[in-house]
Design an enzyme around this catalytic site. Sequence first.
Site, PDB file in Angstrom:
ATOM      1  N   LYS A 165       0.831  -1.204   0.000  1.00  0.00           N
ATOM      2  CA  LYS A 165       0.000   0.000   0.000  1.00  0.00           C
ATOM      3  C   LYS A 165       0.863   1.251   0.000  1.00  0.00           C
ATOM      4  CE  LYS A 165      -1.205   2.525   3.142  1.00  0.00           C
ATOM      5  NZ  LYS A 165      -1.579   3.183   4.423  1.00  0.00           N
TER       6      LYS A 165
ATOM      7  N   ASP B  26      -6.244   0.915   1.474  1.00  0.00           N
ATOM      8  CA  ASP B  26      -6.161   1.021   2.929  1.00  0.00           C
ATOM      9  C   ASP B  26      -7.459   0.490   3.525  1.00  0.00           C
ATOM     10  OD1 ASP B  26      -8.045   2.962   2.385  1.00  0.00           O
ATOM     11  OD2 ASP B  26      -7.052   4.528   3.557  1.00  0.00           O
TER      12      ASP B  26
END
Length: 219
Positions: free
Chosen positions: A123, A141
């Site tokens: 991420k 997320d």
Amino acid sequence: MQLLTKEQIIAVMERFKAQNPSPKSELEWTNPFTLLVSVVLSAQATDKSVNKATADLYKIADSPEKMAELGVEGLIPYIKSIGLYNAKAKNVIGLSKMLVRDFGGVIPKDREALMKLPGVGRKTANVVLNVVYGMHTMPVDTHLLRICPKIGLAQGSTPEAVEASLMERIPDEYMEHAHHWFILHGRYVCTARNPKCENCLINDLCCHNEQVKFYDNNL
């Protein structure tokens, strides 16, 4: 799992675009290195808490070289208000040293190279590639993991699965800003508790909203 059609996804993206044509990260950063550090620090912490901690930090350590010189013990007082600060301090100093040693102090443009840095997962790497280098990545997320399947934008129950689904389903022309739109929507409108469906600009398209209306109409 109910999914939006291609036409509906385009309608969703156009509404987000009209509302906020140039969304930005709420993290405050001054260069690619400070963005990377802020994203690493933001794990299990709010952007506001990270911004508060880094306001003074980046005045003295805004490069890998300066951060490495600061060291773990020198960094901790600046970030002690952030959760998991001991581990994060080690990661930030570790990635700073690696950037200096292996990359000439430059943030790499390659996801695999970024993920070799301490504290940098997929991420975080995707955020840096998108925000710094304009690459069409999809950082997933907790907000995206929660709302994208709920709305019908993607399928999957893991970050990897949701990322793959979004990369396949979101038209390329929206990819530069897509994850920012989704984060902001999850943070301020489609909240985990008491989502503001009545004020949602896509409430007529949302698959979850359609399911709720169907259930209510059939009681």
